[in-house]
Design a protein around this motif. Structure first.
Motif, short mmCIF file in Angstrom:
data_model
loop_
_atom_site.label_atom_id
_atom_site.label_comp_id
_atom_site.label_asym_id
_atom_site.label_seq_id
_atom_site.Cartn_x
_atom_site.Cartn_y
_atom_site.Cartn_z
N HIS A 70 0.87 -1.18 0.00
CA HIS A 70 0.00 0.00 0.00
C HIS A 70 0.90 1.23 0.00
CE1 HIS A 70 -2.63 3.11 1.66
NE2 HIS A 70 -3.64 2.38 1.20
N PRO A 71 0.48 2.32 -0.67
CA PRO A 71 1.33 3.52 -0.70
C PRO A 71 1.74 4.03 0.68
CG PRO A 71 -0.47 3.74 -2.26
CD PRO A 71 -0.72 2.47 -1.47
N ARG A 72 0.93 3.80 1.69
CA ARG A 72 1.27 4.26 3.04
C ARG A 72 1.78 3.14 3.93
NH1 ARG A 72 -3.70 8.39 3.81
NH2 ARG A 72 -2.84 10.03 2.49
N TRP A 73 2.24 2.06 3.34
CA TRP A 73 2.82 0.95 4.11
C TRP A 73 3.92 1.50 5.00
CZ3 TRP A 73 7.18 -2.62 2.39
CH2 TRP A 73 7.25 -3.76 3.21
N PRO A 74 3.86 1.24 6.29
CA PRO A 74 4.81 1.87 7.22
C PRO A 74 6.27 1.47 7.01
CG PRO A 74 3.39 0.32 8.38
CD PRO A 74 2.87 0.43 6.99
N ARG A 76 7.68 1.12 3.98
CA ARG A 76 8.08 1.48 2.61
C ARG A 76 9.47 2.13 2.58
NH1 ARG A 76 6.19 1.74 -2.29
NH2 ARG A 76 4.07 1.15 -1.74
#
Length: 93
Positions: A70-74, A76
């Motif tokens: 997910h774009p906001r995967w912690p 990343r």
């Protein structure tokens, strides 16, 4: 069942912390087969490969983690940094 995938990830984390990197890789791979878009499975696998100096496998796993995350995967940012480090190590062989 996606819950089984999470269980494999959790066991992979535990095995990795105990130094059983091959066992952790096996668990992360099982999680990835059950839920192919589970970024945590691919990121954990990449970390284990990196700890073993298996840079090509680490790169592939980190790339797959980022592609499925997910774009906001912690994780990343950490995964992006680990990917760059693995690529650098692979090039310097």
């Amino acid at each position: 069942n996606p819950m089984y995938a999470r269980a494999y990830v959790n066991r992979g984390v535990a095995r990795g912390e105990l130094g059983d990197l091959n066992g952790a890789i096996t668990d992360y791979a099982a999680a990835g087969r059950i839920q192919p878009d589970l970024a945590e499975a691919w990121g954990g696998m990449g970390m284990c490969y990196a700890l073993q100096g298996r840079w090509a496998e680490a790169v592939g796993s980190f790339e797959r983690a980022l592609a499925s995350a997910h774009p906001r995967w912690p994780f990343r940012g950490d995964t992006e940094r680990r990917l760059e480090e693995a690529r650098r190590r692979l090039r310097s062989r």
